[in-house]
Design a protein around this motif. Sequence first.
Motif, PDB file in Angstrom:
ATOM      1  N   ARG A 131       0.831  -1.212   0.000  1.00 38.33           N
ATOM      2  CA  ARG A 131       0.000   0.000   0.000  1.00 38.33           C
ATOM      3  C   ARG A 131       0.861   1.256   0.000  1.00 38.33           C
ATOM      4  O   ARG A 131       0.642   2.183  -0.790  1.00 38.33           O
ATOM      5  N   ASP A 161      -6.527  -1.151  -0.690  1.00 42.76           N
ATOM      6  CA  ASP A 161      -6.053   0.200  -0.966  1.00 42.76           C
ATOM      7  C   ASP A 161      -4.835   0.161  -1.882  1.00 42.76           C
ATOM      8  O   ASP A 161      -4.679   1.021  -2.756  1.00 42.76           O
ATOM      9  N   LEU A 185      -8.248   4.048   5.475  1.00 43.58           N
ATOM     10  CA  LEU A 185      -8.377   2.807   4.728  1.00 43.58           C
ATOM     11  C   LEU A 185      -9.790   2.727   4.154  1.00 43.58           C
ATOM     12  O   LEU A 185     -10.696   3.446   4.596  1.00 43.58           O
ATOM     13  N   PRO A 186     -10.027   1.860   3.172  1.00 42.45           N
ATOM     14  CA  PRO A 186     -11.358   1.768   2.574  1.00 42.45           C
ATOM     15  C   PRO A 186     -12.457   1.599   3.622  1.00 42.45           C
ATOM     16  O   PRO A 186     -12.376   0.735   4.494  1.00 42.45           O
TER      17      PRO A 186
END
Length: 535
Positions: A26, A189, A417-418
């Motif tokens: 990430r 991500d 984060l998502p």
Amino acid sequence: MPASDRPETVDLFIIGGGINGCGIARDAAGRGLSVTLAEQGDLAQGTSSASTKLFHGGLRYLEYFEFRLVREALEERETLLAAMPHISWPMRFVLPLSPEMRFDTDTPTARLLGWTMPWLRGRRPDWLIRLGLFLYDTMGGRKILPATRTLDLKRDPAGGPLQPRFAKAYEYSDCWVQDSRLVVLNARDAARRGAQILTRTRVTEARRDGALWKITTRGPDGPQTHSARALVNAGGPWVEDVIRNVARINSTEGVRLVRGSHIVTKKLYDHDRCYFFQGSDGRIIFAIPYEQDFTLIGTTDKDHHGAPSEARCTDEERDYLCRFASEYFVRPVTPADVVWTYSGVRPLYNDGAKSATAATRDYVLSLDSPQSGAAAPLLNVFGGKITTYRRLAESALSKLGPHFPGLKPAWTARAALPGGDFPTDGVAALIEALLVKYPFLTKPWATRLIRAYGGEAVQVLGDAKSLQDLGRDFGGTLTEAEVRWLVAQEWAQSAEDIVWRRTRLGLHLSAEQIEALQAHLAAAHPARAPERAAG
């Protein structure tokens, strides 16, 4: 082969889909590097789904003078809370005090006090614990989490489940995290920033070819060859095997495999706080509310000598945890109370410590770059804690930075984060909004969805107007709509992936329900079906 058929060269190839590998992927993808990550099984299938589920500084590590590690971990607690308020949240820990508490004589602190104050030998006095908690409160720049306080266990509800001999306790703050979801969200991500995530893909060979690494993998599509400018070995418990048998590099560095086992029992108490228990052997364990109806107790520290994938909670470890907890709770904890066990192998850097408990929990990043950097670099990742994964990733990119002159600066601190792009105190509002939009949900169901997916819960449920619109009900509030999301968005392929790593609903489902889910996945996604049914 023709130029058009040659594999694309990526900047970074990462071996390992645990928290360290996905965290590095990430970070690197967000800095503009092209990244491929290969994981031999499912994401978080190893150690990263077998933790005690805590973001914590590691209070007991202060006894080993691991001040840098503790400070870094404490600083990260609030950084991570801001980035993932759906899958992490503050918890209060109750540390009962007793005159029977002893020092573990294998710690530097115990030896120091034994040398300087012989009359304290063998005793862990209250003032020393309070000093440790004072450091714990102040070292990390605490802002969100409340400070330590003293409890009268004769008056406070936390004393109710404990034996009457415990009259006083300290209560301090740490944080809970859904560990395997943390791994998946980092992978997601990374993927939306351009990284390629390959699951069920084993790296069979990695060799240097001038300024590049040539990597051979075997996955669902058979053997593949990859080319990369740098290789990251984040194999966790397999890191040493990757060095010796995949990259075929002679190295004196290695890991100490330490097995940490946990038991899950029927719910032992009704309040929402956790307990921090100290044993006469110098070990500590936690007792934590778990999945609404259960209590999680762990962990052990045992040197592990088998294959990492064979880690299991032994009957000896189960009985040890039961006896340990029974020294504190009024009602003894027995093996009959245990409904599930799990065990993971920590890949600690082998620092030569006398015992598994004393081995360092700090991470070590070792850069193998022969010929003064002329050859393709290999970064080996040893150890690490889930709490410090983001800082480890930043350190890894700093190590590799000289090989990528155009590398963008660090960016992940407090980057959501998502599903986590909302205030740290916004969970209740999200739950209420979900219930308004989907009035057929129950509050516990809506809470589970928000705690798993945060703001993305509405994408999981889509345009559903009724329960029937969510498709088949697999039990435990798991529906076909959620299963489709997990397969399409989170690399889930088996029932095991879904009920033990993506949702933790395995404790709420029967064996027959899990088998039915497995059969559904095999029928709906035959190309993805694993070789065996999940259990």
